[in-house]
Design an enzyme around this catalytic site. Structure first.
Site, mmCIF file in Angstrom:
data_model
loop_
_atom_site.group_PDB
_atom_site.id
_atom_site.type_symbol
_atom_site.label_atom_id
_atom_site.label_comp_id
_atom_site.label_asym_id
_atom_site.label_seq_id
_atom_site.Cartn_x
_atom_site.Cartn_y
_atom_site.Cartn_z
ATOM 1 C CG HIS A 10 6.558 -6.905 2.821
ATOM 2 N ND1 HIS A 10 6.914 -6.617 4.109
ATOM 3 C CD2 HIS A 10 7.653 -7.395 2.226
ATOM 4 C CE1 HIS A 10 8.177 -6.940 4.280
ATOM 5 N NE2 HIS A 10 8.646 -7.412 3.153
ATOM 6 N NE ARG B 241 5.969 1.995 9.837
ATOM 7 C CZ ARG B 241 5.990 2.528 8.606
ATOM 8 N NH1 ARG B 241 7.129 2.706 7.980
ATOM 9 N NH2 ARG B 241 4.868 2.858 8.003
ATOM 10 N NE ARG C 279 4.611 3.437 14.962
ATOM 11 C CZ ARG C 279 4.209 2.832 13.842
ATOM 12 N NH1 ARG C 279 3.284 3.403 13.102
ATOM 13 N NH2 ARG C 279 4.754 1.714 13.465
ATOM 14 C CD GLU D 294 -1.589 5.044 13.222
ATOM 15 O OE1 GLU D 294 -1.020 4.402 12.340
ATOM 16 O OE2 GLU D 294 -1.430 4.836 14.441
ATOM 17 C CG ASN E 71 0.284 3.377 5.582
ATOM 18 O OD1 ASN E 71 0.153 4.093 4.603
ATOM 19 N ND2 ASN E 71 1.472 3.074 6.082
ATOM 20 C CG ASP E 72 -3.038 1.501 10.749
ATOM 21 O OD1 ASP E 72 -3.556 0.434 10.386
ATOM 22 O OD2 ASP E 72 -1.921 1.560 11.291
ATOM 23 N NE ARG F 7 -1.247 -1.291 7.123
ATOM 24 C CZ ARG F 7 -0.413 -0.545 7.837
ATOM 25 N NH1 ARG F 7 -0.830 0.052 8.936
ATOM 26 N NH2 ARG F 7 0.835 -0.358 7.455
ATOM 27 C CB CYS G 246 4.473 9.615 9.042
ATOM 28 S SG CYS G 246 3.320 8.878 10.200
HETATM 29 C C1 PEP Z 1 0.207 4.411 9.081
HETATM 30 O O1 PEP Z 1 -0.658 3.677 9.575
HETATM 31 O O2 PEP Z 1 -0.003 5.185 8.113
HETATM 32 C C2 PEP Z 1 1.570 4.410 9.624
HETATM 33 C C3 PEP Z 1 2.460 5.290 9.233
HETATM 34 O O3 PEP Z 1 1.870 3.433 10.526
HETATM 35 P P1 PEP Z 1 2.156 1.893 10.122
HETATM 36 O O4 PEP Z 1 2.197 1.806 8.624
HETATM 37 O O5 PEP Z 1 3.453 1.556 10.759
HETATM 38 O O6 PEP Z 1 0.992 1.210 10.739
HETATM 39 MG MG MG Z 2 -0.297 2.744 11.479
#
Ligand code: PEP
Ligand code: MG
Length: 598
Positions: free
Chosen positions: A205, A307, A343, A432, A455-456, A466, A503
């Site tokens: 965050h 999102r 998304r 992801e 990220n995922d 994460r 993204c």
């Molecule tokens: C990700 O997982 O990289 C992503 C863009 O989705 P979120 O961060 O919303 O899970």
């Molecule tokens: Mg994600």
């Protein structure tokens, strides 16, 4: 992104302690650098030894506990009224929790059992906390808010300083273990020069907020806990370094780099392209309607990741189709003439919803989340696609939809078919999950585009939560194994003529953006504040250089080696180009003007 050198007027000569304080390193976010004195988040109040309360004194203790809760609620309400957007909502919700009469009644009852006000409050919050944890999912996520309220109420009753953001009366570098959402929601970039946290990872965050505010930040910074109040720091969000008591020369050098960066960023605008004209779509991430004005004002080709969870959070039932249509329409109208990639709902794991997420899953991140939610609740996805399609009708925005957490090709194909049945022409899949990256060719055959959520993808590739700051090193987007997966997906997309964007937070790092483009990624989507620097980095390097940098990153054995090797080579390439500017090949330039960037 903040590109002006940010130092406080309290910039002073180095002190005699300088040699005793070694530089610290962590994960740099937000780019840029800033220097200023440390102000730490006030620690939670320590409870004193319990006092036995005589029955006659219980009413006074009960009144003190009630007054503390009321004061905390009033303080939060006042701050909610002064805030706007998401921050206001977070604070108002916390104020409501503090004003809950059941909490005050429970604390008052405990004073009649002989507890002093501070311990009665602590125990009352403890009981509420236990029931939230037992409820699981979204409710369990709220325990941090409840803990924050307990700390505030106990501090109040003990006459201790309020925990939370410091207010030293001058600009400062905020140092904390980690920041709670309620803290970050109130950060004022005019007084907070930079962020340093011991915890938190690149997708935490704190990191995401630092980017939105354009603040330099270093997260997952081991040793930050030892930085004393008032110590002057030079924080470099680009390199992830924190220099305690920097010399005047170090501050001046950082300021000069900032100035150079500012000039480079100001020189380029418009669609993203490399120095030799290779087009790279530059888009923004959008996570809530209050972010819309800044997102729409950014120099971008549209939204690469909208999102939609914000519509579903903090409620007990799903939003109606009409409610959703109106929200989507706002966004589409703000991006008339540009692309908006919506998304569909990514519920579960870090985004649990009481009406959608299966309770009691032992591993929610590996459970029914993202597109999998539609297996349990098909109507949720169908209603959302219908609402997106209704909002897309008669708008000038180019509306694309994509599904989160796609694991196998059949899911991508089924999603695309369902979207098309609603009249949505362009449907894609997020990559992801490592299995999706490895089978990206088959995914691409069943839909129109791919978007890599790094990220995922990092979380699942490294089996590293994460949300855990202690695993930040594994989640570093420079990890060569993560880049292997990106390369595989990008190559598969190219082989099937499908655009492949990124993204996740990786796209916001200007140096890593060069590597991603070198790996074959066709578009990058980031927080609006990060786009100018990514655009400038692309404009300073040719596609060939990007490919060479990608090769260097892939051949490294770890994230740090990859980052250092690429930084060095990119700087050398930039210096060479500045000395002898390359001619843009006319053919490449013409192609860049016409080729759609995915
Ligand atoms: C990700 O997982 O990289 C992503 C863009 O989705 P979120 O961060 O919303 O899970
Ligand atoms: Mg994600």
């Amino acid at each position: 992104m903040t590109t002006t050198p940010r130092t406080t007027s309290r910039t002073t000569a180095p002190t005699a302690t300088a040699a005793l304080l070694p530089p610290l390193t962590g994960i740099g976010v937000g780019g840029g650098s800033a220097a200023g004195p440390v102000a730490r988040m006030a620690a939670p109040p320590a409870l004193p030894e319990p006092r036995a309360v005589a029955p006659d004194d219980a009413p006074a203790e009960a009144a003190a506990a009630r007054a503390a809760l009321a004061a905390v609620a009033e303080d939060l309400e006042g701050r909610a009224a002064a805030a706007d957007g998401e921050a206001a909502g977070v604070l108002a919700a916390q104020a409501m929790m503090a004003a809950d009469p059941a909490l005050a009644d429970r604390a008052a009852a405990l004073t009649t059992e002989g507890h002093d006000a501070a311990h009665a409050l602590d125990a009352a919050f403890g009981a509420f906390r236990a029931s939230l944890v037992a409820a699981g999912g979204y409710f369990a996520e709220r325990t941090a808010d409840l803990d924050d309220l307990r700390d505030r109420a106990v501090a109040r009753v003990l006459g201790l300083p309020m925990p939370g953001l410091p207010d030293p009366g001058h600009p400062y570098v905020l140092v904390a273990d980690d920041l709670a959402p309620a803290d970050t929601a109130q950060l004022d970039p005019a007084t907070v020069l930079a962020l340093v946290t011991e915890g938190g990872g690149p997708t935490s965050h704190t990191a995401i907020l630092a980017k939105v505010l354009g603040l330099p930040a270093v997260v997952g910074c081991a040793g930050a806990g030892r930085l004393a109040e008032g110590t002057r720091l030079l924080v470099d969000g680009a390199t992830g370094t924190v220099v305690p008591e920097p010399t005047a020369g170090q501050v001046a050098e950082a300021a000069a780099r900032e100035e150079e960066r500012r000039r480079a960023v100001a020189r380029v605008s418009g669609p993203g392209r490399t120095a030799d004209g290779h087009a790279v779509g530059l888009l923004v991430n959008l996570g809530a309607l209050p972010e819309l004005p800044a997102a729409a004002a950014a120099d971008s080709e549209g939204v690469g990741l909208f999102r939609t969870e914000f519509l579903y959070l903090d409620r007990t039932t799903a939003p109606t189709a009409e409610e959703q249509r109106a929200a989507y329409r706002n966004v589409f109208d703000a991006f008339a003439g540009r692309r908006v990639v919506v998304r569909t709902l990514d519920a579960g794991a870090d985004k649990p919803l009481p009406f959608a997420t299966a309770p009691g899953e032992p591993n929610p991140a590996l459970g029914v989340r993202g597109l999998r939610t539609a297996r349990r609740h098909p109507a949720l996805l169908d209603t959302q696609l219908a609402a997106i399609a209704a909002a897309a009708r008669d708008t000038a925005a180019d509306v694309w939809v994509m599904a989160p957490m796609v694991s196998v090709p059949a899911e991508a194909a089924a999603f695309a078919e369902q979207a098309r049945a609603h009249g949505l022409r362009t449907a894609g899949a997020m990559v992801e999950v490592p299995a999706a990256a490895l089978r990206a060719g088959q995914l691409a055959q069943g839909c129109d585009f791919l978007s890599i959520g790094t990220n995922d993808l990092a979380q699942y590739a490294f089996a590293a939560d994460r949300m855990l700051g202690s695993l930040a090193g594994l989640l570093d987007p420079w990890q060569p194994a993560l880049l292997d997966l990106v390369r595989t997906a990008a190559a598969a997309g190219a082989a099937h003529g499908r655009p492949v964007g990124v993204c996740g937070e990786a796209a916001a790092d200007p140096l890593l953006a060069l590597v991603l483009v070198g790996l074959g990624v066709t578009s990058l989507s980031t927080a609006p504040a990060c786009l100018p620097e990514v655009r400038a980095a692309l404009a300073a390097h040719t596609l060939d250089t990007c490919r060479r940098l990608a090769g260097l990153a892939l051949s490294a054995s770890d994230a740090e080696t990859a980052r250092t090797a690429v930084a060095r080579a990119a700087e050398a390439a930039r210096a060479t180009r500045t000395a002898e500017p390359e001619q843009t090949p006319p053919a490449a330039e013409a192609a860049a003007r016409t080729a759609p960037a995915g």
